[in-house]
Write a protein that holds these residues in place. Structure first.
Motif, PDB file in Angstrom:
ATOM      1  N   VAL A 149       8.404  51.567  29.166  1.00 18.75           N
ATOM      2  CA  VAL A 149       9.827  51.689  29.472  1.00 18.75           C
ATOM      3  C   VAL A 149       9.956  52.318  30.853  1.00 18.75           C
ATOM      4  O   VAL A 149       9.375  53.380  31.116  1.00 18.75           O
ATOM      5  CB  VAL A 149      10.561  52.559  28.427  1.00 18.75           C
ATOM      6  CG1 VAL A 149      12.032  52.705  28.795  1.00 18.75           C
ATOM      7  CG2 VAL A 149      10.422  51.963  27.040  1.00 18.75           C
ATOM      8  N   VAL A 150      10.703  51.659  31.740  1.00 20.38           N
ATOM      9  CA  VAL A 150      10.849  52.133  33.113  1.00 20.38           C
ATOM     10  C   VAL A 150      12.314  52.008  33.531  1.00 20.38           C
ATOM     11  O   VAL A 150      13.089  51.284  32.892  1.00 20.38           O
ATOM     12  CB  VAL A 150       9.974  51.313  34.090  1.00 20.38           C
ATOM     13  CG1 VAL A 150       8.494  51.499  33.764  1.00 20.38           C
ATOM     14  CG2 VAL A 150      10.359  49.838  34.055  1.00 20.38           C
ATOM     15  N   PRO A 151      12.735  52.691  34.599  1.00 23.54           N
ATOM     16  CA  PRO A 151      14.084  52.460  35.125  1.00 23.54           C
ATOM     17  C   PRO A 151      14.261  51.000  35.507  1.00 23.54           C
ATOM     18  O   PRO A 151      13.297  50.322  35.893  1.00 23.54           O
ATOM     19  CB  PRO A 151      14.137  53.377  36.364  1.00 23.54           C
ATOM     20  CG  PRO A 151      13.122  54.440  36.078  1.00 23.54           C
ATOM     21  CD  PRO A 151      12.024  53.757  35.324  1.00 23.54           C
ATOM     22  N   ARG A 152      15.494  50.524  35.420  1.00 25.28           N
ATOM     23  CA  ARG A 152      15.734  49.097  35.668  1.00 25.28           C
ATOM     24  C   ARG A 152      15.229  48.666  37.045  1.00 25.28           C
ATOM     25  O   ARG A 152      14.697  47.570  37.189  1.00 25.28           O
ATOM     26  CB  ARG A 152      17.216  48.775  35.528  1.00 25.28           C
ATOM     27  CG  ARG A 152      17.510  47.304  35.795  1.00 25.28           C
ATOM     28  CD  ARG A 152      18.937  46.927  35.505  1.00 25.28           C
ATOM     29  NE  ARG A 152      19.199  46.869  34.075  1.00 25.28           N
ATOM     30  CZ  ARG A 152      19.959  45.939  33.519  1.00 25.28           C
ATOM     31  NH1 ARG A 152      20.499  44.992  34.245  1.00 25.28           N
ATOM     32  NH2 ARG A 152      20.185  45.945  32.223  1.00 25.28           N
ATOM     33  N   ALA A 153      15.376  49.496  38.043  1.00 25.97           N
ATOM     34  CA  ALA A 153      14.947  49.133  39.397  1.00 25.97           C
ATOM     35  C   ALA A 153      13.448  48.886  39.476  1.00 25.97           C
ATOM     36  O   ALA A 153      12.975  48.201  40.388  1.00 25.97           O
ATOM     37  CB  ALA A 153      15.357  50.226  40.381  1.00 25.97           C
ATOM     38  N   GLU A 154      12.688  49.419  38.523  1.00 29.28           N
ATOM     39  CA  GLU A 154      11.232  49.271  38.532  1.00 29.28           C
ATOM     40  C   GLU A 154      10.745  48.219  37.553  1.00 29.28           C
ATOM     41  O   GLU A 154       9.530  47.980  37.445  1.00 29.28           O
ATOM     42  CB  GLU A 154      10.581  50.616  38.188  1.00 29.28           C
ATOM     43  CG  GLU A 154      10.938  51.745  39.138  1.00 29.28           C
ATOM     44  CD  GLU A 154      10.412  53.090  38.670  1.00 29.28           C
ATOM     45  OE1 GLU A 154       9.505  53.105  37.798  1.00 29.28           O
ATOM     46  OE2 GLU A 154      10.909  54.129  39.145  1.00 29.28           O
ATOM     47  N   LEU A 155      11.662  47.551  36.846  1.00 28.40           N
ATOM     48  CA  LEU A 155      11.272  46.672  35.747  1.00 28.40           C
ATOM     49  C   LEU A 155      10.429  45.484  36.211  1.00 28.40           C
ATOM     50  O   LEU A 155       9.360  45.212  35.648  1.00 28.40           O
ATOM     51  CB  LEU A 155      12.517  46.180  35.006  1.00 28.40           C
ATOM     52  CG  LEU A 155      12.273  45.262  33.803  1.00 28.40           C
ATOM     53  CD1 LEU A 155      11.418  45.963  32.744  1.00 28.40           C
ATOM     54  CD2 LEU A 155      13.603  44.807  33.194  1.00 28.40           C
ATOM     55  N   GLU A 156      10.894  44.753  37.201  1.00 25.81           N
ATOM     56  CA  GLU A 156      10.158  43.566  37.632  1.00 25.81           C
ATOM     57  C   GLU A 156       8.770  43.931  38.139  1.00 25.81           C
ATOM     58  O   GLU A 156       7.793  43.212  37.873  1.00 25.81           O
ATOM     59  CB  GLU A 156      10.949  42.815  38.700  1.00 25.81           C
ATOM     60  CG  GLU A 156      12.181  42.114  38.162  1.00 25.81           C
ATOM     61  CD  GLU A 156      12.794  41.158  39.165  1.00 25.81           C
ATOM     62  OE1 GLU A 156      12.078  40.712  40.096  1.00 25.81           O
ATOM     63  OE2 GLU A 156      13.993  40.850  39.040  1.00 25.81           O
ATOM     64  N   ALA A 157       8.644  45.016  38.860  1.00 17.04           N
ATOM     65  CA  ALA A 157       7.335  45.439  39.362  1.00 17.04           C
ATOM     66  C   ALA A 157       6.413  45.823  38.213  1.00 17.04           C
ATOM     67  O   ALA A 157       5.204  45.525  38.237  1.00 17.04           O
ATOM     68  CB  ALA A 157       7.502  46.610  40.323  1.00 17.04           C
ATOM     69  N   GLU A 158       6.962  46.472  37.188  1.00 17.12           N
ATOM     70  CA  GLU A 158       6.150  46.856  36.028  1.00 17.12           C
ATOM     71  C   GLU A 158       5.652  45.624  35.280  1.00 17.12           C
ATOM     72  O   GLU A 158       4.478  45.555  34.875  1.00 17.12           O
ATOM     73  CB  GLU A 158       6.973  47.747  35.101  1.00 17.12           C
ATOM     74  CG  GLU A 158       6.221  48.288  33.893  1.00 17.12           C
ATOM     75  CD  GLU A 158       5.317  49.455  34.218  1.00 17.12           C
ATOM     76  OE1 GLU A 158       4.801  50.075  33.278  1.00 17.12           O
ATOM     77  OE2 GLU A 158       5.115  49.749  35.425  1.00 17.12           O
ATOM     78  N   VAL A 159       6.529  44.644  35.108  1.00 17.87           N
ATOM     79  CA  VAL A 159       6.136  43.405  34.438  1.00 17.87           C
ATOM     80  C   VAL A 159       5.075  42.675  35.258  1.00 17.87           C
ATOM     81  O   VAL A 159       4.087  42.163  34.712  1.00 17.87           O
ATOM     82  CB  VAL A 159       7.364  42.505  34.207  1.00 17.87           C
ATOM     83  CG1 VAL A 159       6.939  41.117  33.728  1.00 17.87           C
ATOM     84  CG2 VAL A 159       8.296  43.141  33.185  1.00 17.87           C
ATOM     85  N   ALA A 160       5.259  42.626  36.575  1.00 22.33           N
ATOM     86  CA  ALA A 160       4.278  41.959  37.442  1.00 22.33           C
ATOM     87  C   ALA A 160       2.920  42.636  37.338  1.00 22.33           C
ATOM     88  O   ALA A 160       1.874  41.955  37.334  1.00 22.33           O
ATOM     89  CB  ALA A 160       4.774  41.968  38.886  1.00 22.33           C
ATOM     90  N   LYS A 161       2.903  43.950  37.234  1.00 21.08           N
ATOM     91  CA  LYS A 161       1.630  44.684  37.099  1.00 21.08           C
ATOM     92  C   LYS A 161       0.899  44.270  35.834  1.00 21.08           C
ATOM     93  O   LYS A 161      -0.311  43.973  35.857  1.00 21.08           O
ATOM     94  CB  LYS A 161       1.914  46.189  37.086  1.00 21.08           C
ATOM     95  CG  LYS A 161       0.675  47.050  36.916  1.00 21.08           C
ATOM     96  CD  LYS A 161       1.027  48.526  36.966  1.00 21.08           C
ATOM     97  CE  LYS A 161       1.761  48.994  35.725  1.00 21.08           C
ATOM     98  NZ  LYS A 161       1.995  50.461  35.724  1.00 21.08           N
ATOM     99  N   TYR A 162       1.618  44.205  34.716  1.00 21.27           N
ATOM    100  CA  TYR A 162       1.014  43.791  33.456  1.00 21.27           C
ATOM    101  C   TYR A 162       0.580  42.327  33.507  1.00 21.27           C
ATOM    102  O   TYR A 162      -0.517  41.977  33.053  1.00 21.27           O
ATOM    103  CB  TYR A 162       2.007  43.989  32.304  1.00 21.27           C
ATOM    104  CG  TYR A 162       2.007  45.365  31.701  1.00 21.27           C
ATOM    105  CD1 TYR A 162       1.306  45.642  30.538  1.00 21.27           C
ATOM    106  CD2 TYR A 162       2.728  46.414  32.287  1.00 21.27           C
ATOM    107  CE1 TYR A 162       1.312  46.902  29.967  1.00 21.27           C
ATOM    108  CE2 TYR A 162       2.742  47.675  31.722  1.00 21.27           C
ATOM    109  CZ  TYR A 162       2.033  47.921  30.567  1.00 21.27           C
ATOM    110  OH  TYR A 162       2.037  49.180  30.001  1.00 21.27           O
TER     111      TYR A 162
END
Length: 322
Positions: free
Chosen positions: A213-226
């Motif tokens: 779970v991350v702040p919305r502004a970091e969501l796409e980057a977190e998904v890309a990392k995974y």
């Protein structure tokens, strides 16, 4: 319908990373897929599953939300129409090709309930998907989109995400109940079913439903990392074998049997006798679905409401109190 479905469910793949992306793109309807769009979604998963140029599929939505469920108005119109043609489209059958079971027969409703245990319906396709699936969740993750959250391999959410199935308030059943209970834990899932309330991302993380779970502004980057890590790790043949292992494990725990069972209860649920003040779906359609759902939502504590606008502003980001 097919042309419109292509706009509602977009698909692209990156040949270099072998990451494909399915995007729900109907934000003006909170990304609710039509019948044709759900069928396209199922077909895209099947195609990606056998495409050697795809190793990971990321599923996301445009706008503020992943999605608030399927297009209920379209489905109810098809279900209640005197002409069975619109309903037959749900089963991928032409209007004049077969005679659908008549109203009043068990099979009239049961055929729909059992259909939702079939991957071709667009409900449980991720269970049979032999690649890695990652769901990107923001805002609403309700109904049909909540099915995808149960079935995906990994779920990454923004801290303002809300999870649940409105059917627990207006009908009582959902086709993936067995697997929600497995992934959330039966105690917390019972709370969701019996209260009908939406759960926050923090709560879903606490019951091991979410990976991050991350702040919305970091969501796409977190998904890309995974997604990149999954795409770079192990051969695709190994992933197929791993998915087979997990599929056997899920079936031992009753995943598919649960789909059939909940489909059966959903089929006969229309015969449940409502209490005098119960909210019913048929009554809501007669009154106007949006207004009826809003009025019913107002009966619940603000922090338990399904509507984001009706919840306290701080609720979306609150942490569960221990």
């Amino acid at each position: 319908m097919a042309a419109k479905a292509e706009k509602i469910i977009r698909y692209e793949k990156d040949a270099k990373t072998r990451i494909a992306t399915i995007t729900f793109d109907r934000p003006e309807y909170l990304n609710a897929p039509t019948i044709a769009a759900r069928q396209r979604y199922a077909d895209l998963l099947h195609r990606a599953s056998i495409d050697d140029k795809v190793k990971v599929v990321v599923i996301r939505g445009t706008g503020d939300d992943l999605g608030s469920g399927a297009d209920l108005k379209e489905f109810m119109r098809a279900k209640d129409a005197a002409d069975p043609g619109p309903l037959l489209a749900e089963f991928r059958v032409g209007a004049n090709e077969i005679a659908y079971p008549p109203r009043g027969s068990f099979r009239h409703g049961a055929s729909i309930g059992q259909w939702y245990a079939n991957p071709n319906s667009g409900i449980r396709g991720l269970q049979d998907f032999k690649k890695i699936s990652i769901l990107e969740v923001k805002g609403y993750c309700y109904g049909w989109h909540f099915y995808q959250a149960a079935d995906a391999d990994l779920v990454i959410a923004s801290d303002d995400a809300l999870f649940g199935h409105p059917s627990f308030r207006y009908y009582g059943w959902g086709p993936r109940m067995w697997w929600w209970a497995q992934t959330m834990g039966i105690r917390k899932f019972q709370e969701m079913v019996y209260t009908g309330r939406a759960f926050t991302a923090a709560e879903m993380y606490d019951c091991n439903f979410l990976n991050s779970v991350v702040p919305r502004a970091e969501l796409e980057a977190e998904v890309a990392k995974y997604a990149l890590a999954c795409a770079r790790n192990r051969p695709t043949d190994t992933v197929f074998m791993q998915k087979t292992f997990f599929e056997v494990m899920k079936q031992f725990q009753g995943e598919y049997m649960g789909s059939l069972l909940s489909g059966f209860f959903e089929s006969v649920g229309g015969g449940a006798h409502p209490d005098a003040d119960d909210f019913t779906l048929d009554g809501a359609i007669d009154r106007g679905l949006g207004d009826a759902v809003k009025d019913n939502d107002a009966k619940f504590p603000p922090e338990w409401r399904l509507s984001k606008k009706a919840r306290p502003a701080k609720e979306a980001n609150r942490k569960r109190k221990h």
